[in-house]
Design an enzyme around this catalytic site. Sequence first.
Site, PDB file in Angstrom:
ATOM      1  N   TYR A 126      -1.385   9.603  -3.039  1.00  0.00           N
ATOM      2  CA  TYR A 126      -0.450  10.213  -2.094  1.00  0.00           C
ATOM      3  C   TYR A 126       0.001  11.598  -2.551  1.00  0.00           C
ATOM      4  O   TYR A 126       0.929  12.166  -1.991  1.00  0.00           O
ATOM      5  CB  TYR A 126       0.772   9.310  -1.891  1.00  0.00           C
ATOM      6  CG  TYR A 126       0.471   8.069  -1.097  1.00  0.00           C
ATOM      7  CD1 TYR A 126      -0.561   7.220  -1.484  1.00  0.00           C
ATOM      8  CD2 TYR A 126       1.199   7.749   0.032  1.00  0.00           C
ATOM      9  CE1 TYR A 126      -0.852   6.074  -0.767  1.00  0.00           C
ATOM     10  CE2 TYR A 126       0.911   6.601   0.759  1.00  0.00           C
ATOM     11  CZ  TYR A 126      -0.113   5.772   0.359  1.00  0.00           C
ATOM     12  OH  TYR A 126      -0.395   4.641   1.072  1.00  0.00           O
ATOM     13  N   LYS A 173      -6.505  -1.722 -10.581  1.00  0.00           N
ATOM     14  CA  LYS A 173      -7.969  -1.818 -10.428  1.00  0.00           C
ATOM     15  C   LYS A 173      -8.566  -1.102 -11.647  1.00  0.00           C
ATOM     16  O   LYS A 173      -9.427  -0.223 -11.530  1.00  0.00           O
ATOM     17  CB  LYS A 173      -8.381  -1.156  -9.100  1.00  0.00           C
ATOM     18  CG  LYS A 173      -9.818  -1.361  -8.701  1.00  0.00           C
ATOM     19  CD  LYS A 173     -10.080  -2.690  -8.052  1.00  0.00           C
ATOM     20  CE  LYS A 173     -11.555  -2.883  -7.790  1.00  0.00           C
ATOM     21  NZ  LYS A 173     -11.896  -4.228  -7.305  1.00  0.00           N
ATOM     22  N   ASP A 206      -7.605  -6.680  -5.556  1.00  0.00           N
ATOM     23  CA  ASP A 206      -8.268  -7.511  -4.542  1.00  0.00           C
ATOM     24  C   ASP A 206      -7.933  -8.982  -4.738  1.00  0.00           C
ATOM     25  O   ASP A 206      -7.624  -9.708  -3.791  1.00  0.00           O
ATOM     26  CB  ASP A 206      -9.795  -7.267  -4.501  1.00  0.00           C
ATOM     27  CG  ASP A 206     -10.383  -6.932  -5.860  1.00  0.00           C
ATOM     28  OD1 ASP A 206      -9.631  -6.841  -6.841  1.00  0.00           O
ATOM     29  OD2 ASP A 206     -11.616  -6.783  -5.946  1.00  0.00           O
ATOM     30  N   ASP A 230       1.752   0.229  -1.095  1.00  0.00           N
ATOM     31  CA  ASP A 230       1.891   0.422   0.343  1.00  0.00           C
ATOM     32  C   ASP A 230       1.174  -0.708   1.084  1.00  0.00           C
ATOM     33  O   ASP A 230       1.735  -1.356   1.981  1.00  0.00           O
ATOM     34  CB  ASP A 230       1.275   1.788   0.706  1.00  0.00           C
ATOM     35  CG  ASP A 230       1.724   2.276   2.066  1.00  0.00           C
ATOM     36  OD1 ASP A 230       2.521   1.578   2.718  1.00  0.00           O
ATOM     37  OD2 ASP A 230       1.280   3.355   2.478  1.00  0.00           O
TER      38      ASP A 230
END
Length: 334
Positions: A126, A173, A206, A230
């Site tokens: 972002y 991740k 995930d 988010d």
Amino acid sequence: MAHLITLIPGDGIGPEVAEATARAVEATGAAVEWERVEAGARALEEQGQLLPDDVFASLEMTRVGLKGPTTTPVGGGHQSINVALRKKLGLYVNFRPVSMLPELKTRYRDLQLDIAIFRENTEDLYSGLEHEVVPGVVESLKIITENASRRIARAAFEWARRESRKKVTAVHKANIMKLSDGLFLKCCREVAAGFPELQYNELIVDNACMQLVMRPETYDVMVLPNLYGDIVSDLAAGLVGGLGIVPGANIGDHHAIFEAVHGTAPDIAGKGLANPTALMQSAVLMLAHLGEREAAERLRNAIRSVYAAGEHLTGDVGGSASTGEFTAAVMRAM
Ligand code: NAD
């Protein structure tokens, strides 16, 4: 003395839910005064600026804002107001408590979900650093810093300790983004070491999403970089009845802005159908932040009692009441 609060109604359903929330806050009996300022697509149209200077001037003085959603065009156009506000005011914590409302019929209604999400609010993908390398190839920079990762982890752990929570889960991740998400995890681990009474675990994003759908009750406090935060907080909102319900707070060392997780809902804007619960619940967080604990409890209990009775709920949560009817019911319940 009354608390002076900056009220930013925003776009789409923003003015409807902001007005409903302002009335509900006043009905708590807390001494508040609003300073109304415009930001967003309407401000651009009327004042030629997305984020007019008086927004910052007001927040500089009040230090506390209640904000409706603002439009951000997809794939071009102007920058997100929220991202700009968060960066400029150093609102590095995005706090989204996700919990059940009484009697609300959701797929997970048999579980008592209460998940506190701490999303980093100032960097990651972002940062808005994108460019075209050559035609057909673009690059978007993911920025992760030690400073921002540590302070969001600290905020999550300190809150968990204060609220006697049991477990903090860091989401990442780092198997793929070894350097960036690796740094985020390293900071979370270092902070976790200072809170031995709290369990700490890590999940790849995930898998974290799958677990949220399969076993949401195993989550307690979550800490995430901006983008995963988010996405995961919308997913979590879906578990407890949707975006119309979940509140949010953007908090920095000097300022705080309280706003719902949802957007401007253009499909229902101006029709009196919007559910103001999410912004009202954000106002509960705001009142507590201002030290108005009794007023916060009064508003929280009033919202819960309207849900428990189930007679004046808006369409998104299975009822047929208008924004005004729901608001009136909340005010009567106080
Ligand atoms: P959205 O949250 O506006 O709407 C998603 C769905 O949820 C829609 O069907 C909508 O009707 C419903 N919904 C949302 N809030 C509701 C409420 N209070 N009551 C009843 N139903 C509600 O998401 P979107 O359509 O992806 O985004 C629309 C615009 O909002 C975009 O311009 C986006 O950038 C902006 N946005 C702003 C913020 C913010 O200012 N904080 C946050 C998210 C999205």
